[in-house]
Every structure is written in C-alpha cells, then in structure tokens.
Write a protein that holds these residues in place. Structure first.
Motif, short mmCIF file in Angstrom:
data_model
loop_
_atom_site.label_atom_id
_atom_site.label_comp_id
_atom_site.label_asym_id
_atom_site.label_seq_id
_atom_site.Cartn_x
_atom_site.Cartn_y
_atom_site.Cartn_z
N UNK A 271 -13.44 -32.40 -7.07
CA UNK A 271 -13.99 -32.24 -8.42
C UNK A 271 -15.33 -31.51 -8.38
N UNK A 272 -15.74 -30.92 -9.53
CA UNK A 272 -17.03 -30.24 -9.57
C UNK A 272 -18.15 -31.16 -9.10
N UNK A 273 -19.16 -30.58 -8.49
CA UNK A 273 -20.30 -31.38 -8.02
C UNK A 273 -21.08 -30.59 -7.00
N UNK A 274 -22.31 -31.02 -6.76
CA UNK A 274 -23.15 -30.37 -5.74
C UNK A 274 -23.09 -31.24 -4.48
N UNK A 275 -22.47 -30.69 -3.46
CA UNK A 275 -22.26 -31.44 -2.23
C UNK A 275 -23.14 -30.88 -1.12
N UNK A 276 -23.32 -31.68 -0.07
CA UNK A 276 -24.06 -31.22 1.11
C UNK A 276 -23.17 -31.34 2.34
N UNK A 277 -23.68 -30.88 3.48
CA UNK A 277 -22.88 -30.97 4.71
C UNK A 277 -22.67 -32.42 5.14
N UNK A 278 -23.58 -33.32 4.74
CA UNK A 278 -23.38 -34.73 5.07
C UNK A 278 -22.07 -35.22 4.44
N UNK A 279 -21.76 -34.71 3.23
CA UNK A 279 -20.49 -35.08 2.58
C UNK A 279 -19.33 -34.48 3.36
N UNK A 280 -19.45 -33.20 3.71
CA UNK A 280 -18.37 -32.50 4.40
C UNK A 280 -18.07 -33.17 5.75
N UNK A 281 -19.13 -33.55 6.45
CA UNK A 281 -18.96 -34.07 7.82
C UNK A 281 -18.80 -35.58 7.86
N UNK A 282 -18.80 -36.23 6.67
CA UNK A 282 -18.63 -37.68 6.64
C UNK A 282 -19.85 -38.41 7.17
N UNK A 283 -21.05 -37.78 7.04
CA UNK A 283 -22.28 -38.41 7.52
C UNK A 283 -23.04 -39.06 6.37
N UNK A 284 -22.50 -38.96 5.15
CA UNK A 284 -23.26 -39.41 3.98
C UNK A 284 -23.61 -40.89 4.08
N UNK A 285 -22.74 -41.68 4.78
CA UNK A 285 -23.02 -43.12 4.87
C UNK A 285 -24.00 -43.46 5.99
N UNK A 286 -24.51 -42.43 6.69
CA UNK A 286 -25.48 -42.72 7.76
C UNK A 286 -26.89 -42.34 7.32
#
Ligand code: NAD
Length: 288
Positions: A271-286
C-alpha cells in the motif's frame, strides 16, 4: 517487474542498469536522463562498458531478446512517460529532481525507490505527501551493513549515558557534493532516537576556530573527501576511560544497487506509504 531508471548515466544509474538487465525477474521499462545530457538519444548499451557496468564480478549480460532490445533503445528524457510505463522507478539523482519524480510516482501510483541524498526537510515533506498515493522507499543508504549499523548505533546510544561523547566520521570519494553524507546524518538521527532527543537540537556539523569546549550531549560530525572511496562511516562513543566504535566500509557500489532492487521487489504491491530500508530488510523491530 518493469523497472525504470532515472539518472541512468550517473555512477549509480549505470550500476542499476546492469543489475536490472541481469535480474531474471526484471525488464527495463526505460532509462531517462536530464534533458540535454549527452547520453540522451544514445543507445542504453553505450552506458555500459563491455556489456557490463564495471561490476566487480564482470558478469556478462544474459543472452535474452529483451536484454538486446533494452540495450538498443535510446536513453530518453521523458520522465512522465517512464513513471506511467514502469511498475517501479529507481532514482539516484539530485534532490530537486527527486521531488518532481515523487509527484510523478503519486500520479502513476508507481513504486519509487529513492537513494538520492541531501534533501532538505521541506523536500522530505514533499515525499511524505507523495507517499499518500504511492509506495515510496527512501533511504540514504541501501546497504544491509549500514542498516544494521543504524540499528546498532540506536541500541548503543540507548544503553550509554551522555557521558559518552558521540562523533560521526565519514569519508567519500572526491565527487560527492553533499556533506555530511546522508548516511552520517541518518546515523546521527539513530543516536538521537536512542537518546530520545532531536538531532537538530544537538548536531555540530562543522568546527572551526575557537569553538569552546564540547557540550554534553553534542552529536559531532566530521567529513573527509578524497580519491575513490565508496563510503566509510564510523560512530565513536568516547567515554572517560573507554571508547566504543562502530564502523562500516563500503567496498563496492553494487551493494547499494542490489539494495535498491530488493526495495523495488519488496514495495511492489505494497500500500502507499513512505518506507525505509529497515522495513525492506525486516529490521524495523530492532529499532529500540
Ligand atoms: P552522479 O552525479 O554520478 O549521478 C546522478 C545522475 O542524475 C546524473 O547522471 C545526472 O545527470 C542525473 N540527473 C540529475 N537530475 C536529473 C533529472 N532531472 N532527470 C534525470 N536525471 C537527472 O551521482 P551518483 O554518485 O550516482 O549519486 C547520485 C545520488 O545517489 C547522490 O545523492 C548520492 O549521494 C546518492 N547515493 C545514495 C546511495 C544509497 O545507498 N542511498 C548510494 C550511493 C549514492
């Protein structure tokens, strides 16, 4: 996926071109440069040396009809048509161009992967607006290692008190036009997040003359430029009696190109949104 490249004749653009042509699941939707650039109107293949972009493995391009066709097509200057035709557009250009491209991404609901650095806060606000209508991945550094470094810097800063002085040192090749690097600023932001403060209230981006002693909580930056260094970043936590250093050295630009392609695949269908590489790499929860 149909992938377009803007800034195709740039250092990153050429690298991206080779990677897109090499990827079995991707087709080149088109390569665009700024109007008047000498590459415009010349075949895409002329941007690649000996059939590859100087990639360290020197891998030849696949022998596929779509690759031959892509190499023969001319480099264009019509970004509007490119955003309309592509599923995703990879953009490592300049801030003002990137903001215009984000608007085109919003119009076409096209995935927009942005590696351009040096955007002002106002320009970043324009990306946030465009991201209401399109999936946009925006990262000052697309490498896995640097994104791990960001998570580590945040974690170390959250653990140490402000008795540990933070200095961020970066070095890049002599052609880089912005300073401190986008990655250095992202590292500063990670440290500030870890300390639960705003970077803008604590950054010291340059020192000259009689600056007085260091203030508690300052986050200092030092910029080095020279040669062909792809990118080095060091986060130093200097305490009384001990120092901790986190260091990343980029050896090849390919790591950024591969990250950008990974981001495009990840964002396709999101969906539309502004994402970062942490989202892409699955690091957002760290992040904590
Ligand atoms: P470069 O100068 O070699 O390439 C930029 C290209 O963009 C040029 O060919 C230029 O003509 C083109 N361009 C500018 N305006 C344009 C427009 N309106 N339309 C189409 N093309 C346009 O620079 P580079 O070393 O490839 O770096 C580009 C950007 O990417 C910089 O901001 C750099 O800091 C950043 N970068 C980011 C990462 C990352 O991982 N995020 C990695 C490397 C570089």
């Amino acid at each position: 996926m149909k992938i377009g490249i803007v800034g195709a004749a740039g250092r990153m653009g050429r690298m991206l071109l080779a990677d897109v042509l090499q990827a079995p699941d991707c087709r080149l939707a088109g390569a665009v440069e700024t109007a008047g650039h000498p590459a415009v109107g010349r075949p895409v293949g002329a941007l690649l040396e000996n059939g590859h972009a100087g990639a360290s493995d020197g891998a030849p391009l696949p022998d596929r009809p779509d690759v031959a066709e892509a190499l023969a097509q001319p480099v264009g200057d019509d970004a509007v048509a490119l955003f309309a035709a592509a599923d995703a557009v990879l953009d490592f250009t300049r801030p003002a161009a990137t903001v215009d491209f984000a608007r085109l991404a919003a119009q076409g609901k096209t995935v927009h992967v942005i590696g351009t650095t040096g955007l002002s806060a106002a320009e970043e606000a324009e990306l946030t607006k465009a991201a209401r209508h399109a999936a946009i991945v925006y990262a000052a550094n697309m490498s896995l290692g640097v994104n791990l470094l960001l998570a580590l810097a945040r974690r170390v800063a959250a653990t140490l008190d402000i008795g540990y002085d933070v200095e961020i040192v970066e070095m890049h090749h002599r052609h880089k036009v912005d300073a401190p690097s986008g990655t250095a600023l992202a590292l500063g932001r990670a440290v500030a997040d870890g300390r639960r403060v705003d970077l803008e209230d604590h950054w010291v981006k340059a020192r000259d003359g009689v600056t007085g002693p260091r203030r508690d909580g300052d986050i200092g930056f030092a910029t080095l430029r020279g040669g062909d260094v792809v990118g080095e970043h060091r986060v130093l936590f200097a305490g009384a009696g001990e120092q901790i250093e986190l260091v990343h050295r980029a050896g090849r630009r390919e790591i950024f190109a591969q990250g950008a392609l990974r981001a495009a695949r990840w964002a396709h269908g999101k969906p539309p949104g502004l994402y970062g590489m942490a989202d892409v790499l699955g690091l957002a929860d760290t992040r904590g």
